[in-house]
Motif scaffolding. Structure first.
Motif: not given
Lengths: 196, 196
Positions: B105, B126, B151, B153-158, B161-162
């Motif tokens: 990260q 992905i 979506v 990619a968004a899940l990966l980011g979520a 980051t979490t």
DNA sequence: GGTAAGCTTGGACTCGAAGTCTAAACTCAA
DNA sequence: TTGAGTTTAGACTTCGAGTCCAAGCTTACC
């Protein structure tokens, strides 16, 4: 960092292109000087080093994010409706400041270690969004969430990662597409009936 | 990069601590040598430089992610149930390899610029996840999504980051808490009734 | 046991970039 | 006019990346 004369700020934005393309460490101070048309000695007169220039650029972008997000969060409507506008507003900042945003993502680890930046991320997104989630629990438009800050962090990651991926695509996805996709994802979820 | 003798691999993991704490550029090759008990000249015998060591560590972690994610995606149940297990599996890798994950990260921009890493991210997350989302549309357990890769990619980011935020907390959040929170977020959404 | 091929390492080296320093020129307000 | 602060070129120091080499070592094969 000394207070900057006003004519210098816009010039500095050119440095974001370099940082976004090559990363901070692969960018030489000479390159920054060339790109901004500010001589190296002058840069060192105002900034203690490269990292402070990066930090300055991040603060600018995060200030815009904070303004956009808090305005969206304070608007009319249910918490759910406002959350949707927050997401859209954040994505719009990504589209408006593509290179600085990319640089922020790129040097994420470094940014996270700069105390000013950590504070700005908190103030510009995590704080307002987790507050909004709590409000949604109260006004009944959102579920009651046990860990609002965790959800806010997840949203931040989802939005920034989407912004990164999408602006890197050819052709780049539209803000509307991203906002629709993300809003549906986080508001209505992926499952067909909305129940478990 | 030459093929490594087996006894060297575990030693190298100590370098992840340094990279996670200080970032690649603030970490000196001498420090890596000291932390891993591998002399500098030997490191340069096997690797072309610092960046290749970082890349090697990332490949290791992403290999684990890929194994965990593809296994979860291939299991029994609806796409929705499998997606939940994918998220949990990914978070578990974060918990199992905290320093290497943080380093990934941390030097995200650099990682994104390394072609091998970009390929691994695609292959490990992905690709399988966007595939799973398409399957969900077919088996009826998930909505039909216009942009499955967005979506994903968004899940990966979520998730990442979490994982970052949560492992940085004191006390760190449990994998179960994170998995529950994220799964509810992305599967059922935040709004109360699951409808628009 | 010999020997060749490749591994391991200390340590000296080069090179490039960060950041420092100085002094001269310039601006501008009082 | 003068003095405080700004701007800049360019020389300089320092530090770390990566190179190089030569000596010792291991090991497989004869």
């Amino acid at each position: 960092m000394r207070p900057l004369p006003p004519h210098m700020e816009p010039k500095l934005m050119a440095a974001a292109d370099l940082f976004a393309r090559d990363g901070l460490d692969a960018t030489k101070m000479e390159d920054v000087a060339a790109a901004t048309a500010i001589p190296k000695a002058t840069l060192y007169y105002y900034f203690t080093g490269k990292e402070e220039i990066l930090s300055f650029l991040f603060q600018k972008v995060l200030g815009v994010v904070q303004a956009a997000v808090t305005q969206a969060a304070a608007g009319p409507g249910t918490a759910a409706a406002r959350l949707r506008r927050v997401i859209t507003a954040h994505l719009q900042v990504f589209a408006d400041y593509p290179t600085a945003s990319r640089a922020l993502q790129f040097d994420l680890g470094r940014a996270a270690r700069l105390p000013d930046i950590a504070t700005s991320v908190e103030a510009s997104f995590i704080g307002p969004v987790s507050q909004l989630i709590r409000e949604g629990g109260r006004d009944g438009s959102l579920r009651v969430i046990p860990h609002p800050r965790m959800v806010a962090a997840a949203l931040l990651g989802a939005v920034t990662t989407t912004g990164m991926h999408a602006t890197g695509m050819e052709p780049p996805a539209s803000v509307a597409d991203m906002a629709d996709t993300l809003s549906q994802l986080v508001l209505e979820g992926l499952v067909t009936n909305g129940g478990t």
